[in-house]
Design a protein around this motif. Structure first.
Motif, PDB file in Angstrom:
ATOM      1  N   CYS B 107       0.639   0.213  -4.572  1.00  0.00           N
ATOM      2  CA  CYS B 107      -0.319  -0.922  -4.613  1.00  0.00           C
ATOM      3  C   CYS B 107      -1.211  -1.170  -3.246  1.00  0.00           C
ATOM      4  O   CYS B 107      -2.175  -1.245  -3.014  1.00  0.00           O
ATOM      5  CB  CYS B 107      -0.254  -2.145  -5.227  1.00  0.00           C
ATOM      6  SG  CYS B 107       0.757  -3.349  -4.294  1.00  0.00           S
ATOM      7  N   CYS B 110       1.576  -4.342   0.618  1.00  0.00           N
ATOM      8  CA  CYS B 110       2.481  -4.755   1.579  1.00  0.00           C
ATOM      9  C   CYS B 110       2.396  -4.019   2.977  1.00  0.00           C
ATOM     10  O   CYS B 110       2.931  -4.294   3.791  1.00  0.00           O
ATOM     11  CB  CYS B 110       4.120  -4.442   0.988  1.00  0.00           C
ATOM     12  SG  CYS B 110       4.328  -2.736   0.677  1.00  0.00           S
ATOM     13  N   CYS B 142       8.420  -5.297  -0.535  1.00  0.00           N
ATOM     14  CA  CYS B 142       7.487  -4.555  -1.380  1.00  0.00           C
ATOM     15  C   CYS B 142       7.843  -4.528  -2.790  1.00  0.00           C
ATOM     16  O   CYS B 142       9.154  -4.496  -3.069  1.00  0.00           O
ATOM     17  CB  CYS B 142       7.674  -3.044  -0.858  1.00  0.00           C
ATOM     18  SG  CYS B 142       6.741  -1.725  -1.927  1.00  0.00           S
ATOM     19  N   CYS B 144       6.469  -2.562  -5.248  1.00  0.00           N
ATOM     20  CA  CYS B 144       6.607  -1.321  -5.842  1.00  0.00           C
ATOM     21  C   CYS B 144       7.502  -0.410  -5.828  1.00  0.00           C
ATOM     22  O   CYS B 144       8.050   0.346  -6.582  1.00  0.00           O
ATOM     23  CB  CYS B 144       4.979  -0.868  -5.746  1.00  0.00           C
ATOM     24  SG  CYS B 144       3.793  -2.097  -5.996  1.00  0.00           S
TER      25      CYS B 144
HETATM   26  S1  FES Z   1       3.148  -0.841  -2.381  1.00  0.00           S
HETATM   27 FE1  FES Z   1       2.732  -2.468  -3.788  1.00  0.00          FE
HETATM   28  S2  FES Z   1       3.936  -4.201  -3.017  1.00  0.00           S
HETATM   29 FE2  FES Z   1       4.303  -2.504  -1.698  1.00  0.00          FE
END
Ligand code: FES
Ligand code: FAD
Ligand code: FES
Lengths: 290, 179
Positions: B107, B110, B142, B144
């Motif tokens: 996403c 972060c 992070c 994700c």
């Molecule tokens: S890429 Fe989504 S929070 Fe790290």
């Protein structure tokens, strides 16, 4: 999550800070690294009317050698202490502890004195400065005081620094010859507040312990000195079975740890026992190598 | 005591990504909000607003710090670097290139914080161990990636830095070396 409004002062001298503290008393708070204070303001757990920023005050950030050890200014950044060759040489226990405090980004801003004045029971420095026999120089509205570590930490977030006082610097005396030292803690992730931590300094004469100083963090309302464990060490020859017995005394008699979502009381006792045994053997080995 | 909002504003002058800014701020304004709302530099992200997540990490006089744990008024006379100063879409910073090449973001929320935390780390480390890399990432969350590819990105950036190859090295601002 925004701090409530306040009036901001950025004084340049300690005298100006003292005048502001006298003028505003309980309504005012000093701001050091802000790494504990600003979050509590954002949560609105703290809503001071007046904030006195120490970051521009002269003479508070020094780190220097004196005859019997080091003087570390209250505004000396934690990262500076961590990286100082002087600290590594004269206070290796302190140097070893610093990386356990939060993350580099926090230590870049967080101050040595701020952590001690804040006196969070889960913080490393109060326990470590206690076993190092540190002394605290406090500026009062009338004069100045040097306060020993044992008298400095009073209770949860409470120290000998009163609401109109200012912590100026901390003295870290040299270890006696033949001393061993160690610090270990357990946390779920590097940088998180520890579930339990143990700091120890042992003075040995041959194999016999002349003096022991042991303190734990995250097991009470401040740094907790393990007096029974210390007494069980003093005058005794060092050996594995003694260290195990002392670890049990510390975990079951010296401390009465809290239970919370992070760890039960029993788990904290278990950690205290294991960490005490490990730090003691490490300290004995270091003293022998000295 | 009472002060009116109007009188409770402080003039500040600071350098952000090499550019001087002068503004008046209320003392309670967090540096993160100042960067995002007053300067419209929205690359600095705000996740937790209490120092835990690292999304708001910036460089203050070359050192990585949390911008949610400083007041804007405290940045007077200081130099700040945000992710906007690192590189451009055409000329990415070597760290940004390495993140892209190893899929070190999903996403991306972060990412600015990771990048700004890593700039000083890269300047000091040529060939870090995996443990050193993981410790350096410890102050950033992070949700994700599972971190694996972020570790990979740091390795790649370090390798390219050692080899001094043409992957954008030397382009983009190098924080801490600005006048
Ligand atoms: S890429 Fe989504 S929070 Fe790290
Ligand atoms: C995500 C995160 C993780 C952390 N993890 C740890 C950790 O693992 N271990 C740890 O020990 N700490 C941890 N901290 C706290 C950090 O170390 C703080 O820097 C420290 O507790 C407070 O120091 P400061 O300089 O930021 O003080 P501030 O936050 O500015 O002040 C703290 C308090 O002390 C008072 N004070 C400060 N200086 C003085 C002075 N000279 N005289 C009188 N009063 C004073 C202030 O008024 C305030 O009440 C963490 C913080 C964060 C945000
Ligand atoms: S927003 Fe600053 S650390 Fe999370």
């Amino acid at each position: 999550m925004k701090p409530a409004p306040f009036v901001y002062f950025a004084p340049q001298t300690v005298d100006e800070v003292m005048d502001l503290l006298r003028q505003y008393g309980d309504d005012a708070k000093v701001l050091a690294g802000g790494q504990s204070f600003i979050p509590t303001m954002s949560f609105r757990l703290a809503q001071p009317e007046v904030v006195i920023d120490l970051n521009g005050v002269e003479g508070l950030a020094g780190l220097r050698e004196v005859d019997n050890g080091l003087h570390i200014g209250t505004m000396c950044r934690q990262r500076t202490v961590e990286r100082s060759p002087l600290v590594a040489r004269r206070a290796p226990l302190l140097a070893e502890t610093m990386p356990s405090i939060a993350h580099p980004q926090i230590r870049n801003r967080g101050t040595f004195g701020g952590s001690l004045a804040h006196a969070d029971p889960a913080s490393e420095l109060p326990a470590v400065v206690s076993v190092l026999n540190g002394r605290f120089r406090i500026r009062r509205q009338r004069g100045e005081d040097w306060v020993a570590a044992d008298d400095f930490f009073i209770s949860l977030f409470e120290t000998a620094v009163g609401p109109e006082d200012l912590l100026l610097e901390v003295e870290i005396p040299d270890l006696a010859p033949g001393s061993g030292w160690a610090f270990q803690e357990f946390s779920r992730r590097q940088g998180d507040f520890a579930l339990v931590g143990v700091a120890v300094v042992l003075e040995l004469e041959g194999h016999v312990c002349r003096q022991a100083r042991l303190a734990l963090l995250s097991v009470g309302e401040g740094p907790v000195r393990a007096h029974l464990g210390e007494a069980a060490l003093e005058g005794q020859p060092m050996g594995a079975s003694l260290l195990q017995r002392v670890a049990e005394i510390v975990a079951h008699q010296d401390i009465d740890p809290p239970a919370d979502i992070h760890a039960s009381k029993d788990y904290r006792r278990h950690l205290a026992e294991v960490l005490t045994r490990r730090t003691l053997s490490q300290a004995v080995a270091r003293a022998a190598a000295d | 005591m009472s002060t009116t909002a109007a009188s409770n504003r402080h003039p500040i002058r600071l350098t952000v990504n090499g550019e001087v800014h002068e503004r008046e701020v209320e003392p309670r304004l967090l540096l993160s909000d100042f960067l995002r709302h007053d300067l419209r530099l929205t690359g600095t992200h705000v996740g937790c607003e209490h120092g835990v997540c690292g999304a708001c990490t910036i460089l203050l006089d070359g050192a990585a710090v949390r911008s949610c744990l400083m007041f804007a008024v405290q940045s007077h006379d200081h130099e700040i670097e945000t992710v906007e100063g690192l590189g451009t879409a055409e000329a990415l910073h070597p760290l940004q290139e390495a993140f892209r090449d190893t899929h070190a973001l999903q996403c991306g929320f972060c990412t600015p914080g990771f990048l700004m935390s890593l700039v000083p780390f890269l300047a000091e480390h040529d060939d870090p161990s995996e443990e050193e890399i993981r410790h350096a990432l410890g102050g950033n969350l992070c949700r994700c990636t599972g971190y694996q590819n972020i570790v990979e990105a740091v390795r790649l950036a370090c390798r390219r830095q050692r080899q001094g190859d043409a992957h954008g090295l030397g382009e983009g601002a190098v924080p801490g070396e600005m006048s």
